[in-house]
Design a protein around this motif. Structure first.
Motif: not given
Length: 512
Positions: A466-469, A476-477, A471-473, A480
């Motif tokens: 689940d890429q959305k999940a 992951y932030q 990237r919202s973690s 970035e």
């Protein structure tokens, strides 16, 4: 006086003769069956033509006729059987009953790859070994023996037609690892399950072969192609109906309807190479086997270590065979539906398309890459032929925890193997990130490594991510914000891009 004597002798002989004749006559009467013989008339009783009794003395005596002698000696043939009258009296007693026909049972296979087996006798758990583990790619090196034993228990319980091991069966081709693995596999063979083995790029003439004692990593004795055959000859090679003269490839019949084409794609002569390739002479041998199978209506399943197709955005080199185009053309010449491989360490399923835009329903050989047994979640594949002619493939994870409980093991890592596996991968990633990241603090490091570990394990297992999940973690932030240009972040993105669908199940329902 003489005349009277002769008369007396003559009378005595006559008396003896008459006595003998009388005895013979009495014996003849005794031997005759008594009772009247009923002679059937052409008339029917009640119509004025009753049957009449024929006196015994007036019926002809039946005497057995002697068998006719052959006219010439060459006409005589010995009788090769005894009296057969009882066969007619007891119907069917002389004909052995037909064996009941057993219903056809389609094959079932367990497929595993990249065991990277390491004998406990190849290290002492010291500093050199710990450094080896810390720089690994996630192999559960310290528990490879226990993992193998748990896996073999599951294979024996499942009782497949064969256990297929498609290369990289040892850590780095150490002879001690080969010998011990072969010995452990013997119990599968003894259970009546044929083991089929081919080498991978790690297994023969590998200059990385090592043992680990104390602070030192020491070169270990390796095996060449001849020694590989001698160690594993009972695991497919001596049971094959055809072998390639120029490689360790062979053809094995699962039954009269299905053959395995076990292909040696490794390059190890004169030196070991990571890349895979099938020799031209091997391709010619394969062509002959496939032509024979086509003529006989036999289904062929090819297996090699190296990949047929480019399967990964993360691993883009050294995976697909160097001459994969030639191999694909040969397989598609005979319209083979499936191909199995390993090497990539990632669970992948992909169909070959001649060009972009070709509809999915069009024919193209499909490759199933089974992920490494030695890397969590420690999966293997199970392939089953169905009664309707379809083939079903699914993955299974080795239940190390159940094995540990069943064998009274007290090691907490093994008793909670799935949880330990995740923490193990997370620590490896954290340690490796530590060489790139500085002064971010333990909490941030743990958050970032946790995201990478989850993506990594799902990717290797072939699960949809689940890429959305992701990237919202928070983790992951942090990636970035702190390392936007890091190769590790690029790897996370590549793994997610490859994981837009699940790769753990496939049903082949026949040629389109």
């Amino acid at each position: 006086m003489k005349k009277r004597t002769w008369i007396m002798i003559a009378l005595m002989y006559a008396a003896v003769f008459l006595a003998c004749f009388g005895v013979l006559h009495i014996m003849d009467q005794i031997m005759e069956p008594g009772g009247p013989v009923i002679a059937e008339s052409s008339g029917t009783p009640g119509n004025g033509s009753p049957s009449e009794a024929v006196p015994a003395e007036s019926r002809p005596v039946a005497t057995p006729s002697a068998p006719a002698l052959p006219q010439a000696e060459e006409d005589w043939k010995p009788v090769d059987h005894g009296y057969e009258g009882w066969k007619q009296q007891i119907a069917g007693a002389w004909t052995p009953p037909e064996e009941p026909q057993q219903p056809y049972r389609p094959p079932r296979l367990v497929l595993a790859t990249d065991l990277h087996y390491q004998s406990a006798a190849a290290d002492d758990g010291g500093k050199a070994f710990q450094e080896f583990v810390e720089h690994s790619d996630g192999k559960v090196v310290r528990y490879l023996t226990e993992l193998l034993e748990a896996f073999l228990d599951e294979v024996i319980a499942e009782r497949p037609s064969a256990l297929v091991l498609s290369g990289d069966i040892t850590m780095n081709g150490e002879k001690i690892n080969h010998q011990e693995l072969a010995q452990r596999l013997k119990r599968v063979q003894d259970a009546g399950i044929q083991v089929l083995i081919i080498p991978g790029n790690h297994d023969i003439n590998n200059y990385d072969a090592s043992v680990f004692f104390g602070d030192d990593r020491t070169p270990a004795e390796t095996v060449d192609a001849r020694e590989f055959y001698e160690i594993y000859r009972e695991y497919g090679y001596d049971q094959a109906f055809s072998r390639d003269e120029n490689s360790l490839s062979y053809a094995y019949a699962l039954d009269e309807r299905n053959w395995m084409l076990m292909l040696d794609s490794a390059q190890y002569d004169p030196v070991n190479r990571v890349e895979g390739r099938l020799k031209e002479s091997t391709l010619a041998w394969m062509d002959g086997i496939l032509a024979q199978a086509q003529e006989q209506g036999v289904f062929v399943l090819p297996v090699a270590h190296h990949n047929l197709l480019y399967q990964s955005r993360m691993y883009t080199t050294q995976c697909a065979m160097e001459n994969n185009t030639e191999v694909i053309d040969l397989f598609q010449k005979y319209r083979l539906p499936l191909f199995f491989s390993g090497h990539l360490h990632v669970q992948r399923i992909r169909k070959h398309k001649a060009e972009p835009g070709v509809p999915d329903k069009e024919y193209g050989i499909l490759e199933i890459v089974t992920d490494a047994l030695s890397i969590p979640p420690c999966q293997y594949g199970f392939l089953e032929w169905k009664e309707d002619g379809s083939l079903e493939y699914a993955t299974r994870a080795v239940d190390v925890s159940a094995w540990a409980r069943a064998h009274g093991v007290e090691n907490e890592d093994l008793l909670h193997f799935q949880d330990w596996s995740y923490r193990y991968i997370q620590k490896l990633i954290s340690d490796q990130i530590g060489g790139v990241i500085r002064n971010l603090g333990d909490d941030i490091m743990k958050s970032m490594s946790g995201v990478y570990a989850r993506v990594y394990m799902d990717y290797y297992a072939g699960r949809k991510i689940d890429q959305k999940a992701v990237r919202s973690s928070l983790g992951y932030q942090w990636w970035e914000r702190n390392l936007p240009d890091s190769y590790l972040l690029r790897e996370i993105e590549a793994m997610m891009a490859d994981s837009d669908r699940d790769n753990n199940y496939y049903l082949w329902e026949g040629e389109p």
